[in-house]
Write a protein that holds these residues in place. Structure first.
Motif, PDB file in Angstrom:
ATOM      1  N   LEU A 144      40.422  86.300  58.704  1.00  6.88           N
ATOM      2  CA  LEU A 144      41.779  86.100  59.206  1.00  6.88           C
ATOM      3  C   LEU A 144      41.834  85.139  60.385  1.00  6.88           C
ATOM      4  O   LEU A 144      42.916  84.795  60.848  1.00  6.88           O
ATOM      5  N   LEU A 145      40.682  84.713  60.872  1.00  7.26           N
ATOM      6  CA  LEU A 145      40.631  83.853  62.049  1.00  7.26           C
ATOM      7  C   LEU A 145      41.227  82.484  61.728  1.00  7.26           C
ATOM      8  O   LEU A 145      40.767  81.780  60.843  1.00  7.26           O
ATOM      9  N   ARG A 146      42.271  82.105  62.476  1.00  3.74           N
ATOM     10  CA  ARG A 146      42.925  80.815  62.244  1.00  3.74           C
ATOM     11  C   ARG A 146      42.929  79.918  63.483  1.00  3.74           C
ATOM     12  O   ARG A 146      43.356  78.774  63.430  1.00  3.74           O
ATOM     13  N   LYS A 147      42.443  80.450  64.614  1.00  2.00           N
ATOM     14  CA  LYS A 147      42.307  79.616  65.804  1.00  2.00           C
ATOM     15  C   LYS A 147      41.121  80.114  66.613  1.00  2.00           C
ATOM     16  O   LYS A 147      41.065  81.292  66.978  1.00  2.00           O
ATOM     17  N   LEU A 148      40.185  79.211  66.882  1.00  2.00           N
ATOM     18  CA  LEU A 148      39.010  79.536  67.689  1.00  2.00           C
ATOM     19  C   LEU A 148      38.800  78.393  68.666  1.00  2.00           C
ATOM     20  O   LEU A 148      38.458  77.284  68.274  1.00  2.00           O
ATOM     21  N   ASP A 149      39.039  78.660  69.952  1.00  7.17           N
ATOM     22  CA  ASP A 149      38.900  77.630  70.980  1.00  7.17           C
ATOM     23  C   ASP A 149      37.708  77.976  71.867  1.00  7.17           C
ATOM     24  O   ASP A 149      37.745  78.947  72.631  1.00  7.17           O
ATOM     25  N   LEU A 150      36.641  77.194  71.736  1.00  7.97           N
ATOM     26  CA  LEU A 150      35.424  77.377  72.536  1.00  7.97           C
ATOM     27  C   LEU A 150      35.181  76.172  73.435  1.00  7.97           C
ATOM     28  O   LEU A 150      34.082  76.022  73.986  1.00  7.97           O
ATOM     29  N   SER A 151      36.165  75.337  73.611  1.00  6.16           N
ATOM     30  CA  SER A 151      35.984  74.068  74.313  1.00  6.16           C
ATOM     31  C   SER A 151      35.616  74.267  75.779  1.00  6.16           C
ATOM     32  O   SER A 151      35.922  75.295  76.393  1.00  6.16           O
ATOM     33  N   ILE A 170      35.979  72.564  69.966  1.00  4.15           N
ATOM     34  CA  ILE A 170      34.645  72.679  70.556  1.00  4.15           C
ATOM     35  C   ILE A 170      34.362  71.539  71.526  1.00  4.15           C
ATOM     36  O   ILE A 170      33.229  71.385  71.981  1.00  4.15           O
ATOM     37  N   VAL A 171      35.383  70.724  71.862  1.00  8.75           N
ATOM     38  CA  VAL A 171      35.159  69.603  72.751  1.00  8.75           C
ATOM     39  C   VAL A 171      34.610  70.101  74.082  1.00  8.75           C
ATOM     40  O   VAL A 171      34.953  71.177  74.560  1.00  8.75           O
ATOM     41  N   GLY A 172      33.722  69.325  74.716  1.00 10.26           N
ATOM     42  CA  GLY A 172      33.145  69.736  75.986  1.00 10.26           C
ATOM     43  C   GLY A 172      31.871  70.541  75.851  1.00 10.26           C
ATOM     44  O   GLY A 172      31.371  71.065  76.841  1.00 10.26           O
ATOM     45  N   ASN A 173      31.367  70.667  74.612  1.00  8.42           N
ATOM     46  CA  ASN A 173      30.081  71.317  74.361  1.00  8.42           C
ATOM     47  C   ASN A 173      29.165  70.290  73.691  1.00  8.42           C
ATOM     48  O   ASN A 173      29.045  70.244  72.472  1.00  8.42           O
ATOM     49  N   ASP A 174      28.534  69.459  74.499  1.00 11.84           N
ATOM     50  CA  ASP A 174      27.822  68.293  73.960  1.00 11.84           C
ATOM     51  C   ASP A 174      26.528  68.646  73.244  1.00 11.84           C
ATOM     52  O   ASP A 174      25.917  67.772  72.616  1.00 11.84           O
ATOM     53  N   LYS A 175      26.096  69.909  73.341  1.00 12.79           N
ATOM     54  CA  LYS A 175      24.818  70.279  72.731  1.00 12.79           C
ATOM     55  C   LYS A 175      24.987  70.898  71.340  1.00 12.79           C
ATOM     56  O   LYS A 175      24.016  71.283  70.708  1.00 12.79           O
ATOM     57  N   ILE A 176      26.233  71.020  70.881  1.00 10.57           N
ATOM     58  CA  ILE A 176      26.468  71.587  69.555  1.00 10.57           C
ATOM     59  C   ILE A 176      26.210  70.522  68.498  1.00 10.57           C
ATOM     60  O   ILE A 176      26.572  69.358  68.660  1.00 10.57           O
ATOM     61  N   TRP A 226      31.873  60.271  66.951  1.00  8.71           N
ATOM     62  CA  TRP A 226      33.096  60.986  67.297  1.00  8.71           C
ATOM     63  C   TRP A 226      32.815  62.479  67.289  1.00  8.71           C
ATOM     64  O   TRP A 226      32.527  63.070  66.266  1.00  8.71           O
ATOM     65  N   LYS A 227      32.909  63.109  68.441  1.00 11.48           N
ATOM     66  CA  LYS A 227      32.649  64.536  68.550  1.00 11.48           C
ATOM     67  C   LYS A 227      33.959  65.246  68.820  1.00 11.48           C
ATOM     68  O   LYS A 227      34.250  65.651  69.940  1.00 11.48           O
ATOM     69  N   GLY A 228      34.764  65.420  67.814  1.00 10.47           N
ATOM     70  CA  GLY A 228      36.012  66.141  67.991  1.00 10.47           C
ATOM     71  C   GLY A 228      37.136  65.199  68.370  1.00 10.47           C
ATOM     72  O   GLY A 228      37.162  64.038  67.999  1.00 10.47           O
ATOM     73  N   PRO A 229      38.130  65.687  69.186  1.00 13.33           N
ATOM     74  CA  PRO A 229      39.347  64.925  69.413  1.00 13.33           C
ATOM     75  C   PRO A 229      39.230  63.818  70.452  1.00 13.33           C
ATOM     76  O   PRO A 229      40.140  63.056  70.615  1.00 13.33           O
ATOM     77  N   LEU A 230      38.115  63.705  71.211  1.00 12.60           N
ATOM     78  CA  LEU A 230      38.023  62.703  72.250  1.00 12.60           C
ATOM     79  C   LEU A 230      37.015  61.629  71.854  1.00 12.60           C
ATOM     80  O   LEU A 230      35.915  61.921  71.412  1.00 12.60           O
ATOM     81  N   MET A 231      37.366  60.377  72.046  1.00 16.42           N
ATOM     82  CA  MET A 231      36.446  59.296  71.738  1.00 16.42           C
ATOM     83  C   MET A 231      36.874  58.051  72.499  1.00 16.42           C
ATOM     84  O   MET A 231      38.023  57.931  72.934  1.00 16.42           O
ATOM     85  N   ASN A 232      35.939  57.127  72.689  1.00 13.38           N
ATOM     86  CA  ASN A 232      36.252  55.866  73.351  1.00 13.38           C
ATOM     87  C   ASN A 232      36.608  54.818  72.307  1.00 13.38           C
ATOM     88  O   ASN A 232      35.844  54.569  71.377  1.00 13.38           O
ATOM     89  N   ILE A 233      37.767  54.201  72.479  1.00 19.98           N
ATOM     90  CA  ILE A 233      38.246  53.203  71.522  1.00 19.98           C
ATOM     91  C   ILE A 233      38.685  51.971  72.300  1.00 19.98           C
ATOM     92  O   ILE A 233      39.398  52.075  73.296  1.00 19.98           O
TER      93      ILE A 233
END
Length: 630
Positions: free
Chosen positions: A188-195, A217-223, A285-292
């Motif tokens: 039933l899990l529809r939102k999991l924020d571990l950022s 999961i942004v902000g977890n660079d070791k995943i 690209w690791k999730g929603p943040l990237m340099n463009i």
């Protein structure tokens, strides 16, 4: 007595009212400490003290209230530790919300006594230590919020036992270690924020981890690992490098005779090791943040060609594109910096989108502030592309190919609920109340499954301690407070922006969706507007104002079809009444967004319960929310 202007302290004599079962002092200006005498109210089942100015600690005497089902203390200045007597009160079953205070210390293990609790919120405090493993005993939990604290160590494996859980937010802590693999089995899990933690290891696959919009999961660079769309780094081989080198040495010794052979083999191993561990020049690209860069966007949009143009707004144009190397579909909002206020609108939207996150707010990938190839300033925002375009194109298509067909009654109701959910988050659940200031159909975008997202925050404002503040500085040149037809009438008389102004826009939006008429229609002259037009027609002349496409034609021939047609009209009138109440001329007469959302959800729930299986309601099965059906 909630939502008034009451002030002062709650007298200790309240403890003499021993027959009280519900006490509500929320959203006032009360101060001082919560009187310990409240613990004498042993019949109490609901206590609302949220959003006041209470300080001090939670009285442990509340543990005497063994019938308490709901306790809301959020939005105060309470401090100290959370009493074991309160966190272990097994009668709590509806909600325990202690968020937005100053609690310190650890979360007591007694939290495991809350076996019947549905919602637990301890976010935005200063809680520390480990997340107690006993949380796994809270088998009825469906919403768990522990974000913005100082929790550390690993996520307990026992959280995988929360089979009813729908949302978990553990973001902005100091958590480390692996993500429990059994999280993928929480159906039933529809939102999991571990950022923004320090998590590492392989990201599980399956369940919520198969839906890029369900996890953060942004902000977890070791995943590493996970589904391809996340574009995370590949996980290293399970065997440690030292073991590999040792094995290589054994092979070399057994196969090569002589010092020269051994030296050569070691040299080759060293070169291989260096190549394997060399960091790539461009980070994936690791999730929603990237340099463009400007060049990346130029290439993605075919040089910002007219063929890629999908929309134009007050401060710029929007282009669709495909971003390499991920082949991601994007929408690029390029600001026309020659227009007055465009640069400040860019900064406002950046700040707004940086501080908010909600499933019904348009998701941003990144921002680009650079110069173009001619040396001119260049500013753009990059969003996920919403494949079904804007609600404007569906309500008022310019060509036969625009939109995608007619929206059904339930689809429009779903979109209205999505928009209301976004506005409820902005007004009531973000860190500080945010006013959108420009809610209209063209600023509501539709995803693949027709989920609606509110976008364009270039005019948004934030409320700080009762004052309206711009994201820009006080000399902002932006004086526009919305769009003609959707902007609240008081704005035209110089009033400050407010949540009431957003409610006017939302009400007009509802009326437009279910009547099919724009607020700027040529019919509305000489003081007539969309609100008055609908209000004058309800209920006797409702058929004159509702969108007839929402009521199937040709049903008059059969009595059963006629009954369904009447029911549809009743639903439409209920929705239009909400729109009218939201868009009243006087701000004080307008509904608040949480009340409007509650009413819309009730209408949808009734529709699905009683008529959900009838073919004439044309219910898109993939757009029915599991929570509503439950």
């Amino acid at each position: 007595m909630h939502h008034n202007n009451l002030e002062g302290t709650i007298p200790a004599t309240i403890g003499k009212l021993y027959k009280l079962q519900e006490v509500g002092f929320g959203k006032n200006y009360f101060s001082g400490e919560i009187p310990s005498s409240i613990g004498n109210l042993t019949l109490l089942n609901s206590l609302w003290l949220e959003e006041n100015n209470f300080h001090g600690s939670i009285p442990s005497s509340l543990g005497n209230c063994e019938n308490l089902e709901l306790l809301h203390l959020f939005g105060n200045s309470l401090n100290g530790t959370i009493p074991q007597e309160v966190i272990g009160l097994s009668s709590l079953s509806i909600s325990l919300n202690l968020s937005r205070n100053r609690f310190t210390g650890s979360l007591p293990q007694e939290v495991g006594n809350l076996k019947n609790l549905v919602e637990l919120d301890v976010s935005k405090n200063h809680l520390s230590g480990n997340i107690p493993s006993s949380l796994g005993d809270c088998i009825s939990l469906d919403h768990l919020y522990m974000d913005h604290n100082i929790f550390e160590a690993a996520i307990p494996e026992t959280l995988s036992l929360l089979k009813a859980i729908e949302e978990i937010d553990l973001s902005h802590n100091n958590l480390s270690g692996h993500i429990p693999k059994d999280f993928a089995n929480l159906t039933l899990l529809r939102k999991l924020d571990l950022s923004f933690n320090d998590l590492d290891g392989e990201l599980p696959v399956g369940g919520a981890f198969s839906n890029i919009s369900a996890i953060a999961i942004v902000g977890n660079d070791k995943i590493c690992g996970g589904i391809h769309e996340l574009q995370l780094a590949k996980c290293p081989k399970k065997n440690p490098r030292k073991k590999n080198v040792s094995l290589a040495f054994k092979l070399v010794i057994s196969l090569v005779c002589g010092i020269l052979g051994i030296s050569l083999t070691l040299s080759l191993l060293i070169i291989y090791w260096q190549k394997k561990n060399r960091k790539p020049v461009h980070s994936p690209w690791k999730g929603p943040l990237m340099n463009i860069s400007y060049g990346d966007l130029l290439k993605a949009t075919n040089g910002f060609s007219l063929a890629n143009l999908i929309g134009e707004g007050s401060f710029g144009s929007v282009y669709e594109g495909i971003l390499e190397p991920n082949q991601a579909f994007i929408a690029v909002k390029v600001f026309n910096l020659e227009k007055r206020g465009a640069s400040k609108s860019f900064m406002a939207e950046c700040e707004m989108l940086r501080n908010t996150r909600h499933r019904n707010l348009l998701k941003i990938i990144t921002a680009c502030s650079s110069v173009d190839y001619q040396g001119n300033d260049f500013k753009a925002l990059v969003y996920e592309l919403m494949p079904n375009g804007s609600l404007e194109n569906w309500l008022h298509p310019q060509t036969e190919n625009e939109g995608g067909g007619r929206l059904t009654l339930l689809q429009k109701l779903n979109i209205a609920i999505d928009a209301a959910s976004a506005m409820d988050y902005l007004h009531n659940h973000s860190d500080m109340p945010i006013i959108h200031c420009d809610l209209k159909p063209s600023n509501i975008l539709l995803g693949q499954d027709m989920t609606a997202c509110v976008g364009d925050f270039g005019l948004s404002r934030i409320l700080v301690e009762g004052d309206v503040q711009n994201f820009q500085n006080s000399t902002s040149s932006i004086v526009v407070k919305g769009t003609i037809g959707y902007a609240a009438p008081e704005y035209g008389m110089g009033s400050d922006v407010s949540t009431k102004g957003d409610m006017y826009s939302f009400g007009i939006l509802l009326l437009e969706m279910f009547t099919g008429k724009r607020p700027t229609d040529v019919l509305f002259t000489d003081g007539m507007n969309l609100n008055k037009f609908v209000k004058m027609s309800l209920p006797e002349r409702a058929m004159e104002v509702v969108d007839h496409d929402l009521i199937s034609k040709g049903e008059e021939k059969e009595s059963s079809m006629q009954t369904i047609r009447v029911k549809k009209l009743e639903f439409l009138m209920s929705i239009l009444r909400i729109g009218v109440m939201c868009s009243e001329e006087s701000p004080s007469d307008r509904l608040q967004i949480h009340d409007a959302l509650k009413e819309l959800l009730a209408i949808k729930n009734f529709l699905l319960k009683h008529y959900g299986r009838h073919k004439n309601f044309q219910i898109p099965r993939n757009n029915i929310e599991p929570g509503i059906l439950k």
